[in-house]
Write an enzyme that holds these catalytic residues in place. Structure first.
Site, short mmCIF file in Angstrom:
data_model
loop_
_atom_site.label_atom_id
_atom_site.label_comp_id
_atom_site.label_asym_id
_atom_site.label_seq_id
_atom_site.Cartn_x
_atom_site.Cartn_y
_atom_site.Cartn_z
N ASP A 237 4.56 0.08 12.08
CA ASP A 237 2.77 -0.16 11.89
C ASP A 237 2.77 -2.08 11.80
OD1 ASP A 237 2.71 1.44 10.40
OD2 ASP A 237 3.32 1.07 8.14
N LYS B 16 1.14 -1.07 0.79
CA LYS B 16 -0.01 -0.17 -0.10
C LYS B 16 0.60 1.06 -0.43
CE LYS B 16 -1.68 1.88 4.18
NZ LYS B 16 -1.28 3.58 4.33
N ASN B 17 1.68 1.49 0.88
CA ASN B 17 2.69 2.35 0.79
C ASN B 17 3.51 2.59 0.05
OD1 ASN B 17 1.69 3.06 3.46
ND2 ASN B 17 3.24 2.76 4.87
N ARG C 127 1.31 14.04 13.44
CA ARG C 127 1.80 14.10 11.98
C ARG C 127 1.92 15.19 11.40
NH1 ARG C 127 -0.44 8.97 9.62
NH2 ARG C 127 1.63 8.04 8.48
N ARG D 223 -9.20 -0.33 4.52
CA ARG D 223 -7.94 1.07 3.96
C ARG D 223 -6.48 -0.15 3.28
NH1 ARG D 223 -5.37 4.78 8.06
NH2 ARG D 223 -4.72 4.80 6.32
N ARG E 217 -4.58 10.74 4.65
CA ARG E 217 -3.63 12.23 4.57
C ARG E 217 -2.34 12.02 3.41
NH1 ARG E 217 -0.12 14.45 8.33
NH2 ARG E 217 1.92 13.58 7.88
N CYS F 261 -4.76 13.59 13.56
CA CYS F 261 -4.79 12.38 13.17
C CYS F 261 -4.55 11.28 14.36
CB CYS F 261 -3.77 11.30 12.03
SG CYS F 261 -3.65 10.05 11.65
C1 UD1 Z 1 4.11 6.51 6.14
C2 UD1 Z 1 3.16 5.55 6.70
C3 UD1 Z 1 2.84 4.90 7.72
C4 UD1 Z 1 4.55 5.05 8.38
C5 UD1 Z 1 5.06 5.57 8.73
C6 UD1 Z 1 6.20 5.55 9.45
C7 UD1 Z 1 2.05 5.88 4.19
C8 UD1 Z 1 0.93 5.85 3.48
N1 UD1 Z 1 2.33 6.04 5.50
O1 UD1 Z 1 3.93 7.58 7.30
O2 UD1 Z 1 2.39 3.35 7.36
O3 UD1 Z 1 3.65 4.08 9.84
O4 UD1 Z 1 5.86 5.98 7.12
O5 UD1 Z 1 7.01 4.47 8.65
O6 UD1 Z 1 3.86 5.79 3.95
N2 UD1 Z 1 6.89 14.21 10.90
C9 UD1 Z 1 7.29 15.62 11.26
N3 UD1 Z 1 6.86 15.97 10.39
C10 UD1 Z 1 7.03 16.47 9.12
C11 UD1 Z 1 6.89 14.63 8.60
C12 UD1 Z 1 6.94 14.05 9.94
O7 UD1 Z 1 6.92 15.91 12.52
O8 UD1 Z 1 7.26 17.25 7.89
C13 UD1 Z 1 6.60 12.14 12.03
C14 UD1 Z 1 5.01 12.10 11.90
O9 UD1 Z 1 4.31 13.46 12.99
C15 UD1 Z 1 6.31 10.93 12.66
C16 UD1 Z 1 7.03 11.22 12.48
O10 UD1 Z 1 7.44 12.01 11.87
O11 UD1 Z 1 6.05 11.51 14.10
C17 UD1 Z 1 7.06 9.83 11.13
O12 UD1 Z 1 6.49 9.79 9.84
P1 UD1 Z 1 7.17 9.56 9.11
O13 UD1 Z 1 8.22 9.05 8.31
O14 UD1 Z 1 6.96 10.67 7.06
O15 UD1 Z 1 5.25 8.72 8.20
P2 UD1 Z 1 4.79 9.13 6.91
O16 UD1 Z 1 5.05 9.57 5.85
O17 UD1 Z 1 3.01 9.63 7.65
#
Ligand code: UD1
Length: 423
Positions: free
Chosen positions: A309, A24-25, A123, A401, A94, A118
């Protein structure tokens, strides 16, 4: 109003082979990347799940056509003429914000609604924005929409992420491929899905080195020179890990096929540490267990660390292990909602800040429970298979999802599980 739920009768059985779907991701970001290709891209091994339907809608609203033929998507982005993604779609999913990078790459501008909060933490998207700003993108916020523009063009830059965010790395990558000059992303996320995305971008004409490592180097090429391509989505390591957790819980043997075992090194390490036998081949993993599960310590971390995850699925294992385990969640705040639901089934878990102290118990008891998020929902169904009596899992839209035919696949492994429409 009627609701569909999953009804599980605990028969303690999960045995056999299952094919995992495409990740999915990965698929979501590959779909976003088609925006750069200006033509008909063919994506294989795309899972049949609701998040993919939402991303199809995002692309359609931008002017693309999306056709499905089994697990293949044919996405034509030649006539994309809009760069706006409304809140109604971003609020549903998201990951819709992953069109930000490719829209900027293609048009030099984008209007994407700001994602709200979320359930699994704040996030934020600050790292996406800081990184893109370094490439020359200017951001304004108007009525909840993020307006991105590039008044002086898009140019390469050296960006160091303060945390290896998956989403920020991907958005940066998809914009940087079309920037003028060289971009270096330091402390980049190293998830296999990043490598998958980079492979597809390279097939479309991008120049990228180092994807899958902490330093990614991108030599920008003019946006018009990208073309469509044909690409196969990598297998879903989280779906695979979920079935492996189920096999470990029930004893198996369970074999997952269609997955590179190197994607799950840390999860396999923990399964062995907890007393399971794990065998691997080129694209398969088998788990079985004859001894009791033993307690362990788990810390979630960016890849190649233990994936957040899989945290809920492994919390379930520790809840049934001999001894006391400690699980530390380092990636998302508030990702322990599963613990309270498992508590309803007899789990003994205490949360202290970002640590969960899990005391192993005897058999769990079936109960009505709610999926609090995608992975928690999948883990609750596994808990139900292991538990005594009947478990009724509500809010299963979360499971839909991200898991294609979860119930069908579990039933094929011998679980007594079905979907039911209730009033
Ligand atoms: C992706 C995955 C999700 C997985 C996660 C971590 C998808 C659709 N989702 O989510 O399933 O759990 O990676 O492996 O691919 N953060 C900030 N600022 C930012 C970006 C992130 O503070 O600009 C924080 C987030 O709040 C979180 C952490 O960094 O606490 C990790 O987030 P991130 O690696 O970006 O996860 P996603 O890409 O949202």
């Amino acid at each position: 109003m009627s609701e569909e739920i999953i009804v599980v009768r605990g028969n303690g059985t999960l045995k056999g082979e299952v094919w995992v779907s495409g990740a999915k991701n990965s698929a979501l970001k590959l779909m976003a990347a088609t925006l750069l290709g200006r033509g008909k891209t063919i994506l294989h091994n795309v899972p049949f799940i609701s998040d993919i339907a939402i991303m199809s809608e995002v692309l359609t609203r931008l002017g693309a056509t999306v056709e499905r033929d089994g697990h293949t998507l044919i996405i034509d982005t030649a006539s994309v003429d809009s760069y706006k993604t409304p809140y109604e779609l971003v609020s549903k999913m998201r990951a819709s914000i992953s069109v930000l990078g490719p829209l900027i790459g293609r048009f030099g501008k984008a209007h994407v609604a700001m994602p709200g909060g979320c359930q699994i933490g704040a996030r934020k998207i600050d790292m996406h924005l800081v990184g893109l700003e370094a490439l020359g993108v200017k951001f304004d916020v108007e009525h909840g929409d993020l307006l991105a523009s590039t008044p002086n063009g898009l140019h390469g830059a050296h960006v160091t992420l303060s945390f290896p965010s998956v989403g920020a790395t991907e958005n940066l990558l998809m914009a940087a491929v079309a920037a003028e000059g060289k971009t270096v992303i330091e402390n980049a996320a190293r998830e296999p899905e990043i490598e998958d995305l980079a492979q597809m971008l390279i097939s479309m004409g991008a120049k990228i080195e180092g994807a899958g490592s902490s330093i990614i180097e991108i030599e920008g090429v003019p946006s018009e020179s990208f073309g469509p391509c044909e690409h196969t989505t990598v297998g879903d390591r989280i779906e695979a890990g979920t079935f492996l957790a189920g096999g470990a819980l029930m004893g198996g043997p369970v074999t997952v096929r269609g997955i590179d075992p190197s994607f799950l090194r840390m999860a396999i390490f923990k399964l062995r540490a907890m007393g399971c036998d794990v065998e691997t081949g080129e694209d398969w993993i088998t788990v079985s267990r004859t001894k009791p599960l033993v307690a362990t310590e788990i810390q979630t971390l960016p890849h190649p660390g233990f994936p957040t995850d899989l945290q809920a699925q492994f919390m379930l294992l520790t809840a049934r292990a001999e001894g006391t385990s400690v699980i530390t969640e380092n990636v998302f705040e508030n990702r322990f909602m599963f613990a309270a639901e498992l508590g309803r089934m007899g789990g003994d878990i205490t949360i202290e800040d970002h640590h969960a102290i899990v005391r192993g118990v005897g058999r769990l008891q079936g109960a009505p429970v709610s999926s609090t998020d995608l992975r928690a929902g999948a883990a609750l169904v596994l808990a139900g298979i292991d538990a005594e009596g009947e478990t009724r899992v509500h809010e299963i839209r979360h499971i839909d999802r991200g898991y294609e035919d979860y119930v069908g696949k579990l039933a094929s492994l011998g679980a007594d599980v079905r979907r039911e429409l209730i009033d």
